[in-house]
Design an enzyme around this catalytic site. Structure first.
Site, PDB file in Angstrom:
ATOM      1  N   ASP A 184       0.835  -1.203   0.000  1.00 12.67           N
ATOM      2  CA  ASP A 184       0.000   0.000   0.000  1.00 12.67           C
ATOM      3  C   ASP A 184       0.874   1.258   0.000  1.00 12.67           C
ATOM      4  O   ASP A 184       1.856   1.340   0.744  1.00 12.67           O
ATOM      5  CB  ASP A 184      -0.870  -0.027   1.267  1.00 12.67           C
TER       6      ASP A 184
ATOM      7  N   GLU B 113       1.606  -0.689  -5.005  1.00 13.45           N
ATOM      8  CA  GLU B 113       0.635   0.363  -5.296  1.00 13.45           C
ATOM      9  C   GLU B 113       1.405   1.669  -5.219  1.00 13.45           C
ATOM     10  O   GLU B 113       1.707   2.165  -4.134  1.00 13.45           O
ATOM     11  CB  GLU B 113      -0.506   0.386  -4.281  1.00 13.45           C
TER      12      GLU B 113
HETATM   13  C1  GLC Z   1      -4.179   3.086  -0.733  1.00 11.59           C
HETATM   14  C2  GLC Z   1      -5.406   2.252  -0.613  1.00 11.59           C
HETATM   15  C3  GLC Z   1      -6.537   3.140  -0.187  1.00 11.59           C
HETATM   16  C4  GLC Z   1      -6.192   3.738   1.167  1.00 11.59           C
HETATM   17  C5  GLC Z   1      -4.857   4.443   1.120  1.00 11.59           C
HETATM   18  C6  GLC Z   1      -4.335   4.736   2.510  1.00 11.59           C
HETATM   19  O1  GLC Z   1      -4.281   4.053  -1.713  1.00 11.59           O
HETATM   20  O2  GLC Z   1      -5.660   1.595  -1.820  1.00 11.59           O
HETATM   21  O3  GLC Z   1      -7.748   2.448  -0.135  1.00 11.59           O
HETATM   22  O4  GLC Z   1      -7.182   4.643   1.534  1.00 11.59           O
HETATM   23  O5  GLC Z   1      -3.883   3.658   0.508  1.00 11.59           O
HETATM   24  O6  GLC Z   1      -3.907   3.561   3.125  1.00 11.59           O
END
Ligand code: GLC
Length: 546
Positions: free
Chosen positions: A202, A257
């Site tokens: 994340d 991500e």
């Molecule tokens: C990422 C996740 C999202 C979350 C953010 C903070 O972007 O996909 O859902 O709100 O991180 O952890």
């Protein structure tokens, strides 16, 4: 020999709270997921990625983690998690879990001790506590804002402030602190030792901050030198993580991500001694437009060829409006083009579900034909749309409150799945249970049960596509060659004689002579490919058809 399954895998994203509810409390859970593993096997996916299932006060849908070595009691137990992993493996599915290293929940024991401890203490060093500015420290330490809106700093009773790039309940960790690094390495091993096949990381591009925490100036920073995005020091962390993943006899994998706009910068995360793959948000943000899709595909291939990593292709996830709704109306410039944020914007621009569905059918054939791995978001195989009329009091995404009710947030893509029946809860949970977000009554037409035996259903198209993808060696990892086509048609060849063609917006396009249609997203018009339609082909003289 170790398999490199991740280079061509189809990975299905499980937003666990909305997938299937085994306990009847309205929230999806591990029991529900285990019961639906046969569905996923029939869907033909190779792996699942599960959003955070850790204990959490749910200030951001579970991305506020209070403990990284456990499962939230609402979702199940650690023992059930281990059973799930074993059953998935027995059924030929790999399992990837989310890890959230940028921040913890404010309920995490580290943060609680930090609050109890004094300014300047070792406990506070796990996070980014600072004195404020202004005469009495009444102003935040710098001008950073939260991704969800509002300031990125919250003041604690003794006067110090802590940084949270997301919700106030998600304090950012201090990755300059060796104990933070050691802890996350131990967490990786904890789950890898339990059979977890990999992690989705994340916010993988924001963990490291400039130690001076300087104000944002509005000027574009030199690559690698933004105060908190995509800093060069991140790569040391991932090199270490890769060594841990590679230390297992069946190496574990990572998918980042990382919303890094520059594809060449993103490719740096995917060097051979770092992460395996990263989500391709460049492609996700492309509207239904041939030129833009082609440019994004080329950018991706070009950037990744430099590091030898496979591409990933993704249309939807739990943070963006479902692509059926994006493709069913003109793209909106706000929200990075991926989300209409206000009801007034939506009202001006009604959704054409039929158009969105037709394009979504074509889009998935494109997605699954491109070289690399592909991510599917739960419910897209049912043709679900973004639920845009959730009542205000049902909204749970912190974006809604933190934006001062300007941005309705991401709940509309997180509505529990419709499995069967004619009315809510549509088999999501036992009869009489109430799903945590209300399901639209119209979804009775889209339940998995209803689509099961309908040869024209979205579900059947997905199954046909994954089945062919497994059968055809040309698909998955590998290369592609563009064919010569009109601007509004994209067509490419792979391997020995596989072809994919998508007509975005042109007059019906004549399919290549002698080609056999393996799969089509919609009806063909006497050898012509209509607009908003895609086909998979084999044989024939695919090249040179102009
Ligand atoms: C990422 C996740 C999202 C979350 C953010 C903070 O972007 O996909 O859902 O709100 O991180 O952890």
């Amino acid at each position: 020999m170790t398999t490199q399954w991740w280079r061509g895998a189809v990975v299905y994203q499980i937003y666990i709270r909305s997938f299937a509810d085994g306990s009847g409390d309205g929230v999806g859970d591990i029991a529900g997921l285990r019961a639906r593993l046969p569905y996923l096997q029939r869907l033909g996916v190779d792996a699942i990625w599960i959003n955070p299932w850790y204990p959490s006060p749910l200030e951001d849908g579970g991305y506020d983690v209070a403990g990284y070595r456990d499962v939230d009691p609402v979702l199940g137990t650690l023992a059930e998690a281990e059973q799930l992993i074993a059953e998935a493996h027995a059924g030929g599915l790999r399992v990837i879990l989310d890890i959230v290293p940028n921040h913890t929940s404010k309920a995490h024991p580290w943060f609680r001790s930090a609050l109890d401890a004094k300014p300047g203490s070792a406990e506070r060093d796990f996070y980014l506590f600072r004195d404020g500015r202004g005469r009495d420290g009444e102003l935040p330490p710098n001008n950073w804002t939260s991704v969800f809106g509002g300031p990125a700093w919250t003041r604690v009773p003794d006067g110090q402030w802590y940084l949270h790039l997301f919700a106030p309940g998600q304090p950012d960790l201090n990755w300059a602190e060796p104990r933070v690094r050691a802890e996350f390495e131990a967490i990786l091993r904890f789950w890898f030792d339990r059979g977890m096949d990999g992690f989705r990381i994340d916010v993988a591009n924001m963990m490291v901050k400039d130690p001076a925490l300087p104000d944002l100036t509005g000027k574009v920073a030199a690559p690698g030198h933004h105060p908190y995005e995509d800093r060069d020091e991140l790569h040391d962390i991932y090199r270490r993580w890769r060594q841990i993943a590679d230390s297992y006899s069946e190496p574990r994998v990572f998918v980042a991500e990382a919303w890094v706009d520059d594809q060449d910068r993103l490719a740096l995360y995917l060097r051979p001694d770092e992460l395996h793959t990263a989500f391709n948000f460049d492609f996700l943000t492309v509207p239904w437009d041939a030129a833009q899709a082609r440019a994004s595909i080329d950018r991706t291939r070009h950037a990744l060829s430099a590091v030898g990593a496979p591409a990933t292709w993704v249309l939807s996830n739990h943070d963006v409006a479902r692509h059926l709704s994006r493709f069913g109306r003109p793209p909106h410039p706000q929200g990075r083009g991926i989300r209409y944020v206000q009801l007034s914007q939506l009202a001006q621009c009604p959704l054409d579900i039929e158009l969105g569905t037709r394009r979504s059918r074509a889009a998935v054939l494109l997605l699954l034909a491109l070289p690399g791995s592909a991510y599917l978001y739960q419910g897209e195989e049912l043709g679900l749309w973004e639920v845009e009329d959730l009542p205000d009091d049902a909204l749970r995404d912190p974006t809604w409150t933190q934006s001062g009710h300007l941005d309705r947030g991401r709940d509309g893509c997180r509505v529990p799945l419709p499995w069967s029946g004619d009315a809510a809860p549509f088999g999501f949970g036992p009869p009489g249970s109430t799903p945590w977000l209300p399901q639209p009554p119209e979804w009775k037409k889209l339940t998995a049960a209803r689509q099961e035996d309908d040869p024209g259903s979205m579900l059947q198209l997905y199954r046909d596509a994954t089945e062919l993808r497994h059968a055809l060696p040309a698909l998955g990892d590998g290369t592609m060659r563009w064919l010569d086509t009109p601007d509004e048609v994209l067509a490419f060849e792979r391997g020995d004689g596989f072809g994919c063609a998508v007509n975005f917006d042109a007059d019906p396009w004549p399919l290549p002579d002698g080609a056999t249609v393996l799969l089509a997203s919609g009806p063909l018009d006497d050898g012509l490919l209509p607009r908003d339609t895609a086909v998979w082909l084999c044989g024939g003289r695919t090249a040179g058809n102009g």
